[in-house]
Enzyme design. Structure first.
Site, PDB file in Angstrom:
ATOM      1  N   GLU A 140      -7.293   8.975   6.691  1.00 24.38           N
ATOM      2  CA  GLU A 140      -7.634   9.848   7.884  1.00 24.38           C
ATOM      3  C   GLU A 140      -8.085  10.895   7.368  1.00 24.38           C
ATOM      4  O   GLU A 140      -7.378  11.847   8.485  1.00 24.38           O
ATOM      5  CB  GLU A 140      -6.846   9.795   8.537  1.00 24.38           C
ATOM      6  CG  GLU A 140      -5.866   8.117   8.587  1.00 24.38           C
ATOM      7  CD  GLU A 140      -5.100   8.387   9.641  1.00 24.38           C
ATOM      8  OE1 GLU A 140      -4.486   9.076  10.166  1.00 24.38           O
ATOM      9  OE2 GLU A 140      -4.436   7.395  10.222  1.00 24.38           O
ATOM     10  N   HIS A 148      -2.700  11.576   0.857  1.00 20.46           N
ATOM     11  CA  HIS A 148      -1.846  10.917   2.081  1.00 20.46           C
ATOM     12  C   HIS A 148      -1.543  11.802   2.230  1.00 20.46           C
ATOM     13  O   HIS A 148      -0.226  12.244   2.657  1.00 20.46           O
ATOM     14  CB  HIS A 148      -1.405   9.190   1.925  1.00 20.46           C
ATOM     15  CG  HIS A 148      -1.143   8.819   3.506  1.00 20.46           C
ATOM     16  ND1 HIS A 148      -0.874   7.863   3.598  1.00 20.46           N
ATOM     17  CD2 HIS A 148      -0.740  10.087   4.303  1.00 20.46           C
ATOM     18  CE1 HIS A 148      -0.960   7.938   5.155  1.00 20.46           C
ATOM     19  NE2 HIS A 148      -0.119   8.787   5.382  1.00 20.46           N
ATOM     20  N   ARG A 205       1.036  -0.946  -0.017  1.00 13.19           N
ATOM     21  CA  ARG A 205       0.115   0.184  -0.004  1.00 13.19           C
ATOM     22  C   ARG A 205       0.779   0.899   0.273  1.00 13.19           C
ATOM     23  O   ARG A 205       1.226   1.584   1.115  1.00 13.19           O
ATOM     24  CB  ARG A 205      -1.323   0.229   1.234  1.00 13.19           C
ATOM     25  CG  ARG A 205      -1.990   1.255   1.370  1.00 13.19           C
ATOM     26  CD  ARG A 205      -2.134   1.938   2.393  1.00 13.19           C
ATOM     27  NE  ARG A 205      -2.830   3.323   2.870  1.00 13.19           N
ATOM     28  CZ  ARG A 205      -2.997   3.589   3.822  1.00 13.19           C
ATOM     29  NH1 ARG A 205      -2.356   3.528   4.800  1.00 13.19           N
ATOM     30  NH2 ARG A 205      -3.443   4.504   3.842  1.00 13.19           N
ATOM     31  N   TYR A 245      -3.339   2.129  16.312  1.00  7.96           N
ATOM     32  CA  TYR A 245      -2.798   2.385  16.941  1.00  7.96           C
ATOM     33  C   TYR A 245      -2.597   2.101  18.214  1.00  7.96           C
ATOM     34  O   TYR A 245      -2.155   1.015  18.884  1.00  7.96           O
ATOM     35  CB  TYR A 245      -2.016   3.735  16.521  1.00  7.96           C
ATOM     36  CG  TYR A 245      -1.134   3.981  15.626  1.00  7.96           C
ATOM     37  CD1 TYR A 245      -0.331   3.107  14.778  1.00  7.96           C
ATOM     38  CD2 TYR A 245      -2.099   4.389  13.749  1.00  7.96           C
ATOM     39  CE1 TYR A 245       0.599   2.867  13.290  1.00  7.96           C
ATOM     40  CE2 TYR A 245      -2.018   4.288  12.794  1.00  7.96           C
ATOM     41  CZ  TYR A 245      -0.323   3.867  12.294  1.00  7.96           C
ATOM     42  OH  TYR A 245      -0.277   3.674  11.580  1.00  7.96           O
TER      43      TYR A 245
HETATM   44  C1  GBH Z   1      -1.288   7.298  10.323  1.00  2.00           C
HETATM   45  O1  GBH Z   1      -2.116   8.660  11.296  1.00  2.00           O
HETATM   46  C2  GBH Z   1      -0.690   8.084   9.167  1.00  2.00           C
HETATM   47  O2  GBH Z   1      -1.531   7.820   7.879  1.00  2.00           O
HETATM   48  C3  GBH Z   1       1.290   8.125   8.977  1.00  2.00           C
HETATM   49  O3  GBH Z   1       1.278   8.675   7.931  1.00  2.00           O
HETATM   50  C4  GBH Z   1       1.582   8.034  10.275  1.00  2.00           C
HETATM   51  O4  GBH Z   1       3.102   7.424   9.802  1.00  2.00           O
HETATM   52  C5  GBH Z   1       1.455   7.185  11.148  1.00  2.00           C
HETATM   53  O5  GBH Z   1       0.043   7.432  11.744  1.00  2.00           O
HETATM   54  C6  GBH Z   1       2.322   7.083  11.523  1.00  2.00           C
HETATM   55  O6  GBH Z   1       1.821   8.081  13.105  1.00  2.00           O
HETATM   56  O7  GBH Z   1       2.085  13.052  20.042  1.00  2.00           O
HETATM   57  O8  GBH Z   1      -0.554  13.117  21.023  1.00  2.00           O
HETATM   58  O9  GBH Z   1       0.301  14.776  19.724  1.00  2.00           O
HETATM   59  C7  GBH Z   1      -1.867   8.402  12.707  1.00  2.00           C
HETATM   60  C8  GBH Z   1      -2.116   9.988  13.225  1.00  2.00           C
HETATM   61  C9  GBH Z   1      -0.333  11.308  14.389  1.00  2.00           C
HETATM   62  C10 GBH Z   1      -1.235   9.983  15.606  1.00  2.00           C
HETATM   63  C11 GBH Z   1       0.726  12.105  15.087  1.00  2.00           C
HETATM   64  C12 GBH Z   1      -0.677  10.576  16.894  1.00  2.00           C
HETATM   65  C13 GBH Z   1       1.037  11.957  16.950  1.00  2.00           C
HETATM   66  C14 GBH Z   1      -0.329  12.202  18.622  1.00  2.00           C
HETATM   67  N1  GBH Z   1      -1.071   9.970  14.138  1.00  2.00           N
HETATM   68  N2  GBH Z   1      -0.683  12.163  16.389  1.00  2.00           N
HETATM   69  S1  GBH Z   1       0.561  13.752  19.957  1.00  2.00           S
END
Ligand code: GBH
Length: 478
Positions: free
Chosen positions: A167, A122, A77, A317
């Site tokens: 997302e 993306h 992907r 996640y």
């Molecule tokens: C995914 O989104 C994305 O689709 C991907 O591109 C990315 O590499 C992957 O996650 C890993 O991050 O520290 O509390 O501010 C998930 C979105 C964005 C969720 C960053 C967590 C930081 C949280 N993520 N975010 S915080």
């Protein structure tokens, strides 16, 4: 318990263009919002870095495919960079070198027996479209449909799995609002008209997604026979305590964070979730407005959007504890939602801090989707964590092993229709506002090496084993 994944279950791994390609200004590529943002907002990227070079996949995509072959994944992907194909975002002006790049990648994947699966968008929007307001401009639905037409026409003879937008909820809230935890904007393009721009961006992305879906059905499906779906970020949120306020807050959090864009596509009634409409409308009127800050979907739009996805792609996640909380005193997405979500301090975090091991939370989410939305086909388009162990990434293996185990349970015992799993991610990559500080890759990259050699971590051999045996070896790697 049956310990095998079904024969038709798909295993693969993912990446996205800005996070790995580099070559930010090569061969006619246009500027994206992430090119601009990392240039002008270095202070908002943890290590001040950018994706100018990243893993240099534009140059070394053959090495990516070699890694994918070693992993023996069934699919890859990856996403297409809109401004590599249409430098200005305008589909009347195409960039032949960008087109050739994805042709070469797709052909090499197919020759290697790996199915290409494409994310159409993306997060790396052409800057020119941002200058017109980006996703807050309703005209974006036309631009996106036209771009999708170009992509389906160019690659649809070989690509049979399409993910429209990655997302949209997170992209709306982080890019057009603020990040809850830091109270900072954390993603490009840093547009904040709080309480307004988040909803507008989500609204326009939802319509854009649906337009691309309908376009495919109308003009491409009969010849190309592919599947088209959306990818939603779907964390789980459980009450932080037994207090009724927190129990309600957890439900409300799920509504704002997950159902906002899920309900319009997958519910039998369509439209935004009633609870969300009610809360935002009441607050908007109390603020002296004549209409809700949440844009209304017309009856025609509700029909356009309803059912516009052949499967539900989810990026998952972790699970957070949600508590009832007043968030600021001004309108915003988080003020409307009225919650605080935090990682459970008692759970293990493989890294980074925002990811805790909460397998039960995932099982609960999968069952909730099944029960609430009539058991739609679910494609797990992202799941994974980082590591601090460089090559011997045992904690990452532990995370995947545990999460795969609950997926197996959801399929074999609970009857959830889960059709595929795309681990995140192939390479250590540019992790948006975290720069290069989070390492999700199954392959390590030495970012000081001009050739960006890809070196397998222990997780790579673990995942190869899962795919080969279609089951989980619980003793691995000990
Ligand atoms: C995914 O989104 C994305 O689709 C991907 O591109 C990315 O590499 C992957 O996650 C890993 O991050 O520290 O509390 O501010 C998930 C979105 C964005 C969720 C960053 C967590 C930081 C949280 N993520 N975010 S915080």
């Amino acid at each position: 318990m049956n310990i095998k994944f079904p024969n038709d279950f798909l295993f693969g791994i993912g990446s996205s263009s800005y996070q790995i390609e580099g070559a930010h200004d090569k061969d006619g590529k246009g500027e994206s919002i992430w090119d601009r943002y990392t240039e002008t907002h270095k202070e908002l990227i943890v290590d001040g870095s950018d994706g100018k070079d990243a893993c240099k996949s534009y140059e070394f995509y053959e090495d990516d495919v070699q890694a994918l072959k070693d992993l023996q994944v069934q699919f890859y992907r990856f996403s297409i960079s809109w401004c590599r194909i249409c430098p200005d975002g305008d589909s009347a002006k195409l960039n032949q070198s960008g087109i050739a790049y994805y042709n070469n990648l797709i052909n090499l994947l197919i020759d290697s027996g790996i199915e290409p699966m494409v994310t159409i968008y993306h997060w790396d929007l052409p800057q020119k479209l941002q200058d017109l307001g980006g996703w807050t401009n309703p005209k974006m639905a036309d631009f996106f449909e036209d771009y999708a037409r170009v992509i389906f026409t160019l690659y649809g003879d070989r690509v049979k799995w399409w993910f429209t937008i990655n997302e949209p909820h997170l992209h709306s809230v982080f890019s057009y609002g603020q990040c809850l935890r830091d109270k900072l904007p954390v993603h490009a393009p840093d547009v904040r008209f709080l309480g307004i721009s988040e909803y507008l961006a989500g609204h326009v992305m939802l319509l854009s997604h649906a337009r691309a879906y309908r376009l495919y059905q109308k003009e491409f499906y009969s010849k190309q026979r592919g599947k088209v779906g959306i990818v939603l970020d779907a964390f789980n949120f459980i009450p932080a305590s037994n207090k009724i306020e927190d129990i309600n807050a957890a439900k409300r959090t799920r509504t704002f964070e997950v159902e906002w864009l899920l309900h319009p596509i997958f519910s039998s009634t369509g439209d935004y979730p009633p609870l969300m409409k009610k809360i935002i409308n009441e607050k908007s009127l109390a603020e002296g407005r004549t209409r809700s800050r949440l844009p209304e979907l017309t009856a025609d739009e509700i029909e356009l959007i309803k059912g516009s996805s052949d499967f539900l792609g989810i990026n998952h996640y972790t699970t957070y504890l949600a508590a009832d909380e007043d968030v600021g005193d001004k309108p915003s997405f988080y003020n409307d939602a009225g919650f605080n979500a935090t990682p459970n301090p008692n759970s293990f975090s493989p890294s980074p801090d925002w990811i805790k091991m909460e397998p039960e939370g995932f099982l609960d989410l999968l069952n909730w989707i099944k029960n609430t939305y009539n058991n739609p086909p679910v494609f797990i388009t992202e799941n994974g964590c980082g590591d601090v162990q460089e090559y011997d990434d045992k904690d990452k293996i532990y995370y995947h092993k545990t999460y795969l185990q609950v997926i197996l349970k959801a399929i074999n015992e609970d009857g959830c229709k889960i059709i595929g799993y795309s681990a995140w991610s192939l390479l250590d990559s540019f992790e948006w506002s975290s720069g290069y500080t989070e390492k999700f890759g199954f392959y390590r990259i030495d970012f000081t090496d001009p050739k960006r050699k890809r070196t397998p971590k222990r997780s790579a051999s673990y995942y190869r084993n899962v795919i080969k045996t279609r089951s989980i070896d619980f003793k691995f790697p000990d």
